[in-house]
Write a protein that holds these residues in place. Sequence first.
Motif, PDB file in Angstrom:
ATOM      1  N   ARG A  28      41.072  37.989  35.352  1.00  0.00           N
ATOM      2  CA  ARG A  28      41.100  37.037  34.248  1.00  0.00           C
ATOM      3  C   ARG A  28      39.675  36.588  33.945  1.00  0.00           C
ATOM      4  O   ARG A  28      38.934  36.169  34.839  1.00  0.00           O
ATOM      5  CB  ARG A  28      41.953  35.819  34.571  1.00  0.00           C
ATOM      6  N   VAL A  29      39.299  36.687  32.677  1.00  0.00           N
ATOM      7  CA  VAL A  29      38.016  36.185  32.197  1.00  0.00           C
ATOM      8  C   VAL A  29      38.334  34.983  31.321  1.00  0.00           C
ATOM      9  O   VAL A  29      39.159  35.075  30.410  1.00  0.00           O
ATOM     10  CB  VAL A  29      37.253  37.258  31.384  1.00  0.00           C
ATOM     11  N   SER A  30      37.684  33.855  31.602  1.00  0.00           N
ATOM     12  CA  SER A  30      37.937  32.657  30.813  1.00  0.00           C
ATOM     13  C   SER A  30      36.646  31.904  30.559  1.00  0.00           C
ATOM     14  O   SER A  30      35.612  32.172  31.178  1.00  0.00           O
ATOM     15  CB  SER A  30      38.964  31.759  31.520  1.00  0.00           C
ATOM     16  N   VAL A  31      36.727  30.974  29.623  1.00  0.00           N
ATOM     17  CA  VAL A  31      35.601  30.107  29.284  1.00  0.00           C
ATOM     18  C   VAL A  31      36.032  28.679  29.595  1.00  0.00           C
ATOM     19  O   VAL A  31      37.114  28.248  29.187  1.00  0.00           O
ATOM     20  CB  VAL A  31      35.222  30.244  27.794  1.00  0.00           C
ATOM     21  N   GLU A  32      35.183  27.972  30.330  1.00  0.00           N
ATOM     22  CA  GLU A  32      35.470  26.585  30.697  1.00  0.00           C
ATOM     23  C   GLU A  32      34.289  25.703  30.326  1.00  0.00           C
ATOM     24  O   GLU A  32      33.157  26.181  30.257  1.00  0.00           O
ATOM     25  CB  GLU A  32      35.705  26.481  32.202  1.00  0.00           C
ATOM     26  N   TYR A  41      31.351  31.007  31.928  1.00  0.00           N
ATOM     27  CA  TYR A  41      32.323  32.079  32.108  1.00  0.00           C
ATOM     28  C   TYR A  41      32.904  31.993  33.512  1.00  0.00           C
ATOM     29  O   TYR A  41      32.204  31.672  34.464  1.00  0.00           O
ATOM     30  CB  TYR A  41      31.657  33.446  31.924  1.00  0.00           C
ATOM     31  N   LYS A  42      34.180  32.304  33.635  1.00  0.00           N
ATOM     32  CA  LYS A  42      34.840  32.277  34.928  1.00  0.00           C
ATOM     33  C   LYS A  42      35.615  33.582  35.097  1.00  0.00           C
ATOM     34  O   LYS A  42      36.225  34.075  34.147  1.00  0.00           O
ATOM     35  CB  LYS A  42      35.796  31.086  35.002  1.00  0.00           C
ATOM     36  N   PHE A  43      35.590  34.141  36.297  1.00  0.00           N
ATOM     37  CA  PHE A  43      36.272  35.390  36.623  1.00  0.00           C
ATOM     38  C   PHE A  43      37.187  35.139  37.814  1.00  0.00           C
ATOM     39  O   PHE A  43      36.729  34.658  38.845  1.00  0.00           O
ATOM     40  CB  PHE A  43      35.252  36.483  36.980  1.00  0.00           C
ATOM     41  N   ASP A  44      38.478  35.450  37.662  1.00  0.00           N
ATOM     42  CA  ASP A  44      39.457  35.252  38.729  1.00  0.00           C
ATOM     43  C   ASP A  44      40.374  36.467  38.807  1.00  0.00           C
ATOM     44  O   ASP A  44      40.694  37.073  37.783  1.00  0.00           O
ATOM     45  CB  ASP A  44      40.341  34.031  38.446  1.00  0.00           C
ATOM     46  N   VAL A  45      40.833  36.771  39.996  1.00  0.00           N
ATOM     47  CA  VAL A  45      41.854  37.804  40.173  1.00  0.00           C
ATOM     48  C   VAL A  45      43.208  37.102  40.151  1.00  0.00           C
ATOM     49  O   VAL A  45      43.407  36.114  40.853  1.00  0.00           O
ATOM     50  CB  VAL A  45      41.653  38.577  41.494  1.00  0.00           C
ATOM     51  N   GLU A  46      44.112  37.613  39.313  1.00  0.00           N
ATOM     52  CA  GLU A  46      45.444  37.025  39.178  1.00  0.00           C
ATOM     53  C   GLU A  46      46.504  38.107  39.239  1.00  0.00           C
ATOM     54  O   GLU A  46      46.232  39.274  38.981  1.00  0.00           O
ATOM     55  CB  GLU A  46      45.567  36.273  37.850  1.00  0.00           C
ATOM     56  N   ILE A  85      17.606  41.556  40.185  1.00  0.00           N
ATOM     57  CA  ILE A  85      18.002  40.186  40.522  1.00  0.00           C
ATOM     58  C   ILE A  85      19.449  40.081  40.979  1.00  0.00           C
ATOM     59  O   ILE A  85      19.910  39.011  41.321  1.00  0.00           O
ATOM     60  CB  ILE A  85      17.737  39.210  39.354  1.00  0.00           C
ATOM     61  N   GLY A  86      20.165  41.200  41.003  1.00  0.00           N
ATOM     62  CA  GLY A  86      21.522  41.191  41.527  1.00  0.00           C
ATOM     63  C   GLY A  86      22.500  41.937  40.644  1.00  0.00           C
ATOM     64  O   GLY A  86      22.162  42.431  39.579  1.00  0.00           O
ATOM     65  N   ALA A  87      23.716  42.010  41.102  1.00  0.00           N
ATOM     66  CA  ALA A  87      24.794  42.677  40.383  1.00  0.00           C
ATOM     67  C   ALA A  87      25.785  41.625  39.916  1.00  0.00           C
ATOM     68  O   ALA A  87      26.167  40.744  40.685  1.00  0.00           O
ATOM     69  CB  ALA A  87      25.479  43.691  41.284  1.00  0.00           C
ATOM     70  N   ALA A  88      26.202  41.727  38.647  1.00  0.00           N
ATOM     71  CA  ALA A  88      27.135  40.736  38.110  1.00  0.00           C
ATOM     72  C   ALA A  88      27.716  41.213  36.797  1.00  0.00           C
ATOM     73  O   ALA A  88      27.145  42.070  36.122  1.00  0.00           O
ATOM     74  CB  ALA A  88      26.414  39.406  37.886  1.00  0.00           C
ATOM     75  N   PHE A  89      28.861  40.632  36.440  1.00  0.00           N
ATOM     76  CA  PHE A  89      29.388  40.844  35.106  1.00  0.00           C
ATOM     77  C   PHE A  89      28.502  40.080  34.132  1.00  0.00           C
ATOM     78  O   PHE A  89      28.032  38.982  34.439  1.00  0.00           O
ATOM     79  CB  PHE A  89      30.830  40.345  34.998  1.00  0.00           C
ATOM     80  N   LYS A  90      28.267  40.663  32.971  1.00  0.00           N
ATOM     81  CA  LYS A  90      27.460  40.027  31.942  1.00  0.00           C
ATOM     82  C   LYS A  90      28.240  40.091  30.642  1.00  0.00           C
ATOM     83  O   LYS A  90      28.757  41.147  30.281  1.00  0.00           O
ATOM     84  CB  LYS A  90      26.123  40.733  31.777  1.00  0.00           C
ATOM     85  N   ILE A  91      28.330  38.971  29.966  1.00  0.00           N
ATOM     86  CA  ILE A  91      29.028  38.935  28.687  1.00  0.00           C
ATOM     87  C   ILE A  91      27.991  38.793  27.581  1.00  0.00           C
ATOM     88  O   ILE A  91      27.227  37.831  27.547  1.00  0.00           O
ATOM     89  CB  ILE A  91      30.056  37.790  28.653  1.00  0.00           C
TER      90      ILE A  91
END
Length: 108
Positions: A28-32, A41-46, A85-91
């Motif tokens: 799940r990708v969401s905006v808070e 941005y928030k990333f969760d496994v659901e 600088i690291g590995a990450a999801f980028k939007i």
Amino acid sequence: MTDVTITERAVSKVAAILSKEPAGAMLRVSVEGGGCSGFQYKFDVERERADDDLVLGRDAATILIDPVSVGFLAGSEIDFVDDLIGAAFKINNPNAKSSCGCGTSFSL
């Protein structure tokens, strides 16, 4: 415009993450509200999806986005980067007027 796309790199990473989760897991990708720029941005496994979720799916990767977050992410591309600088999801969000240095929060 509500199109949200996902790159091949992001599809591969989501599939790798979900392969280690129980069957039926989705990202799940969401905006808070919050973060240093106003929204984050928030990333969760659901394991469950809502009837009104936007579902992006390719191969073994399924991404869910709730209707409110879709409005903030309209026209965005979800990518995965692995650099010095690291590995990450980028939007890559065309709606963001500014973002923080790490790219996890933005303002409209």
